[in-house]
Structures are given as C-alpha cells and as structure tokens.
Design an enzyme around this catalytic site. Structure first.
Site, PDB file in Angstrom:
ATOM      1  N   THR A 162      -6.619  -5.387   9.482  1.00 45.61           N
ATOM      2  CA  THR A 162      -6.334  -4.667   8.467  1.00 45.61           C
ATOM      3  C   THR A 162      -6.161  -5.239   6.929  1.00 45.61           C
ATOM      4  O   THR A 162      -6.528  -4.490   5.970  1.00 45.61           O
ATOM      5  CB  THR A 162      -4.797  -4.079   8.726  1.00 45.61           C
ATOM      6  OG1 THR A 162      -4.712  -3.625  10.137  1.00 45.61           O
ATOM      7  CG2 THR A 162      -4.206  -2.943   7.769  1.00 45.61           C
ATOM      8  N   LEU A 163      -5.490  -6.358   6.902  1.00 44.37           N
ATOM      9  CA  LEU A 163      -5.497  -6.859   5.507  1.00 44.37           C
ATOM     10  C   LEU A 163      -6.959  -7.287   4.889  1.00 44.37           C
ATOM     11  O   LEU A 163      -7.197  -7.087   3.983  1.00 44.37           O
ATOM     12  CB  LEU A 163      -4.820  -8.213   5.618  1.00 44.37           C
ATOM     13  CG  LEU A 163      -3.236  -8.114   5.879  1.00 44.37           C
ATOM     14  CD1 LEU A 163      -2.682  -9.338   6.107  1.00 44.37           C
ATOM     15  CD2 LEU A 163      -2.805  -7.622   4.365  1.00 44.37           C
TER      16      LEU A 163
ATOM     17  N   LYS B 222       1.516 -13.593  13.105  1.00 42.33           N
ATOM     18  CA  LYS B 222       1.198 -14.092  14.635  1.00 42.33           C
ATOM     19  C   LYS B 222      -0.007 -14.839  14.595  1.00 42.33           C
ATOM     20  O   LYS B 222      -1.112 -14.086  15.005  1.00 42.33           O
ATOM     21  CB  LYS B 222       1.053 -12.973  15.661  1.00 42.33           C
ATOM     22  CG  LYS B 222       2.132 -12.208  16.080  1.00 42.33           C
ATOM     23  CD  LYS B 222       1.623 -11.130  16.894  1.00 42.33           C
ATOM     24  CE  LYS B 222       2.777  -9.972  17.160  1.00 42.33           C
ATOM     25  NZ  LYS B 222       2.209  -8.996  18.006  1.00 42.33           N
TER      26      LYS B 222
ATOM     27  N   ASP C  72       3.838  -5.551   7.048  1.00 40.36           N
ATOM     28  CA  ASP C  72       4.822  -5.815   7.949  1.00 40.36           C
ATOM     29  C   ASP C  72       4.305  -7.236   8.705  1.00 40.36           C
ATOM     30  O   ASP C  72       5.198  -8.073   8.953  1.00 40.36           O
ATOM     31  CB  ASP C  72       5.101  -4.828   8.896  1.00 40.36           C
ATOM     32  CG  ASP C  72       3.940  -4.165   9.406  1.00 40.36           C
ATOM     33  OD1 ASP C  72       2.898  -4.518   9.072  1.00 40.36           O
ATOM     34  OD2 ASP C  72       4.147  -3.263  10.336  1.00 40.36           O
TER      35      ASP C  72
ATOM     36  N   ARG D 201      11.676   2.131  14.183  1.00 40.56           N
ATOM     37  CA  ARG D 201      11.567   1.660  12.839  1.00 40.56           C
ATOM     38  C   ARG D 201      12.799   1.423  12.236  1.00 40.56           C
ATOM     39  O   ARG D 201      12.790   0.670  11.172  1.00 40.56           O
ATOM     40  CB  ARG D 201      10.610   2.706  11.939  1.00 40.56           C
ATOM     41  CG  ARG D 201       9.264   2.915  12.448  1.00 40.56           C
ATOM     42  CD  ARG D 201       8.467   3.395  11.283  1.00 40.56           C
ATOM     43  NE  ARG D 201       7.121   4.101  11.437  1.00 40.56           N
ATOM     44  CZ  ARG D 201       6.115   3.437  11.686  1.00 40.56           C
ATOM     45  NH1 ARG D 201       6.061   2.257  11.210  1.00 40.56           N
ATOM     46  NH2 ARG D 201       5.081   4.206  12.282  1.00 40.56           N
TER      47      ARG D 201
ATOM     48  N   ASP E 292       7.156  -0.062  14.406  1.00 38.71           N
ATOM     49  CA  ASP E 292       7.422   0.816  15.564  1.00 38.71           C
ATOM     50  C   ASP E 292       6.604   0.467  16.586  1.00 38.71           C
ATOM     51  O   ASP E 292       5.718  -0.158  16.712  1.00 38.71           O
ATOM     52  CB  ASP E 292       7.028   2.262  14.997  1.00 38.71           C
ATOM     53  CG  ASP E 292       5.432   2.431  14.837  1.00 38.71           C
ATOM     54  OD1 ASP E 292       4.650   1.547  14.507  1.00 38.71           O
ATOM     55  OD2 ASP E 292       4.811   3.465  15.504  1.00 38.71           O
TER      56      ASP E 292
ATOM     57  N   GLY F 225      -5.654  -9.721  11.505  1.00 41.22           N
ATOM     58  CA  GLY F 225      -6.036  -9.731  10.139  1.00 41.22           C
ATOM     59  C   GLY F 225      -6.918  -8.688   9.738  1.00 41.22           C
ATOM     60  O   GLY F 225      -7.216  -8.581   8.539  1.00 41.22           O
TER      61      GLY F 225
ATOM     62  N   ASP G   3      -1.684  -9.421  12.256  1.00 43.99           N
ATOM     63  CA  ASP G   3      -1.777  -9.649  13.598  1.00 43.99           C
ATOM     64  C   ASP G   3      -3.246 -10.158  13.748  1.00 43.99           C
ATOM     65  O   ASP G   3      -3.456 -11.419  13.548  1.00 43.99           O
ATOM     66  CB  ASP G   3      -1.743  -8.276  14.385  1.00 43.99           C
ATOM     67  CG  ASP G   3      -1.537  -8.285  15.910  1.00 43.99           C
ATOM     68  OD1 ASP G   3      -1.119  -9.230  16.635  1.00 43.99           O
ATOM     69  OD2 ASP G   3      -2.129  -7.329  16.249  1.00 43.99           O
TER      70      ASP G   3
HETATM   71  P1  XMP Z   1      -4.084  -6.191  12.140  1.00 39.97           P
HETATM   72  O1  XMP Z   1      -4.304  -6.317  13.627  1.00 39.97           O
HETATM   73  O2  XMP Z   1      -4.977  -5.319  11.596  1.00 39.97           O
HETATM   74  O3  XMP Z   1      -2.678  -5.385  12.450  1.00 39.97           O
HETATM   75  O4  XMP Z   1      -3.679  -7.534  11.641  1.00 39.97           O
HETATM   76  C1  XMP Z   1      -1.749  -5.047  11.649  1.00 39.97           C
HETATM   77  C2  XMP Z   1      -1.070  -3.856  12.023  1.00 39.97           C
HETATM   78  O5  XMP Z   1      -0.899  -3.871  13.503  1.00 39.97           O
HETATM   79  C3  XMP Z   1       0.412  -3.308  13.680  1.00 39.97           C
HETATM   80  N1  XMP Z   1       0.866  -4.488  14.619  1.00 39.97           N
HETATM   81  C4  XMP Z   1       2.210  -4.260  15.104  1.00 39.97           C
HETATM   82  N2  XMP Z   1       3.044  -3.126  15.037  1.00 39.97           N
HETATM   83  N3  XMP Z   1       4.715  -4.509  16.461  1.00 39.97           N
HETATM   84  C5  XMP Z   1       4.121  -3.412  15.538  1.00 39.97           C
HETATM   85  O6  XMP Z   1       5.036  -2.519  15.751  1.00 39.97           O
HETATM   86  C6  XMP Z   1       3.769  -5.603  16.771  1.00 39.97           C
HETATM   87  O7  XMP Z   1       4.007  -6.671  17.301  1.00 39.97           O
HETATM   88  C7  XMP Z   1       2.495  -5.398  15.568  1.00 39.97           C
HETATM   89  N4  XMP Z   1       1.411  -6.318  15.623  1.00 39.97           N
HETATM   90  C8  XMP Z   1       0.692  -5.602  15.023  1.00 39.97           C
HETATM   91  C9  XMP Z   1       1.037  -3.354  12.171  1.00 39.97           C
HETATM   92  O8  XMP Z   1       1.188  -1.916  11.966  1.00 39.97           O
HETATM   93  C10 XMP Z   1       0.523  -4.091  11.239  1.00 39.97           C
HETATM   94  O9  XMP Z   1       0.347  -3.488  10.059  1.00 39.97           O
END
Ligand code: XMP
Length: 185
Positions: free
Chosen positions: A116-117, A140, A109, A174, A168, A114, A112
């Site tokens: 998780t990826l 972002k 989705d 969602r 969410d 990075g 942010d």
């Molecule tokens: P990272 O920090 O690992 O995070 O890149 C990825 C996951 O963080 C959640 N995320 C958000 N969820 N609104 C949301 O509902 C946001 O603005 C947001 N920023 C990060 C999301 O699950 C994403 O996969």
C-alpha cells in the site's frame, strides 16, 4: 430487534494500551518536529480508513510542537473481508490537495507487506511531491514483502492480526481506544 450478526473473530488480549499509544504519539510528534522547518506547512496525507484515529491524535501533537499542517486523505484498497491481503492495490480516492514541490508526510495505520505504501509513494512522487516521508503507527517487520522503510514508527509488532484504534476486521472494532490481537472463535 437484534441486527448484529455473529462475529467469527473477537479482540483478545490488549497488545498496546491507550496510555502507551498516547505517550508514543507525543514522542513521535517531537521526533517529526525536529526534522521539519516550522516556517513551512507540512502536507499530511493519511491513508483512509485505518489511520483516522492515529492521524487525529498525531495532528494535535504536531500542533503542540508548532508544526502547521494541511491535511488530506487517500483511499487505497487491499483488504477484503478477511485478514489476508489480496496483494493488489487499487486507488479508490486520490488526495485533492496539490502535492507538487510539497513536503509530504504520508500517514498510515500499519506497515504490513508494504504494498500500500509503495503504491502511495509512487503516486505522490509522480505528482511532484518534493520530499515524501512515512509515518506509521504499527510496523510488522516479519511481513514486509517489498522494499519500503517507514521514517517514523510508533510500535514494531509481531506477525499477529490486530484491531482497534482505527484498525478493523471486517468493518468491526475500529472504535476500540487500544490495539488488541484478534482471536479466532
Ligand atoms: P500492506 O500489506 O499493503 O497493508 O502493507 C497495509 C494495510 O493492510 C491492513 N492491515 C491490517 N489491518 N489489522 C488490520 O486491521 C492488521 O493486523 C493489518 N495488517 C494489515 C491495513 O489497512 C493497512 O493499511
């Protein structure tokens, strides 16, 4: 009886409309289709849960572009009940499809920090995925903390917490068909 608990945040302004999302996903699918060999099946691994709506719409657009896919999910947890990442990524459920020697498109989705990826890419490479590309609906850039770049990006957004279209806040919102900024009450 009303079982709803009061919410501390609520969706405020619409940041990206339903129509804009639809148009952008059609274009993304066309971009993706240009780089893949249509004679090979593409393994899509979507990061659950936030990407479910995006993935469903993207898949239908890929089908229109003649791309055949196998689909699986991966569940990674980084967020708790709030709007801040814990920074620690845990694999809750790995994909069941074999990825060895496969072309994999990792769908999420939002990019942010990075983290998780990075965790997901490492997992797929360790299992022999041949080529891992990343597709995110939202990016972002101001929040990136690790070196990761998405190959396909729907929209670049500022550093605001967003909800809707699968994303969410504390399990809410969602279902919204658009992306909205979250406002603190
Ligand atoms: P990272 O920090 O690992 O995070 O890149 C990825 C996951 O963080 C959640 N995320 C958000 N969820 N609104 C949301 O509902 C946001 O603005 C947001 N920023 C990060 C999301 O699950 C994403 O996969």
């Amino acid at each position: 009886m009303n079982h709803q608990t009061p919410r501390s945040h609520s969706p405020d302004t619409v940041l990206i409309s339903t129509a804009a999302i639809r148009r952008r996903i059609a274009r993304l699918a066309a971009e993706i289709a240009k780089t893949y060999d249509p004679t090979r099946e593409l393994v899509i691994v979507a990061i659950w849960h936030g990407s479910f709506m995006f993935m469903a719409d993207l898949l239908r657009q890929l089908h229109r572009q003649g791309i055949r896919t196998h689909v699986d999910f991966m569940t990674l947890a980084s967020y708790g009940a709030g709007t801040r990442s814990s920074g620690r990524i845990t694999m809750l459920q790995a994909p069941a499809l074999p990825v060895k020697n496969q072309l994999v498109l990792l769908v999420d989705d939002i990019l942010d920090t990075g983290r998780t990826l990075i965790r997901a890419i490492r997992w797929l490479r360790q299992r022999g995925a041949k080529n891992v590309k990343i597709c995110v609906l939202l990016d972002k850039p101001a929040r990136h903390k690790v070196k990761v770049r998405a190959d396909y990006v729907g929209f670049k957004i500022p550093n605001v917490f967003v909800v809707g279209y699968g994303l969410d806040h504390d399990k809410h919102y969602r279902e919204l068909p658009y992306i909205a900024k979250l406002r603190q009450r």
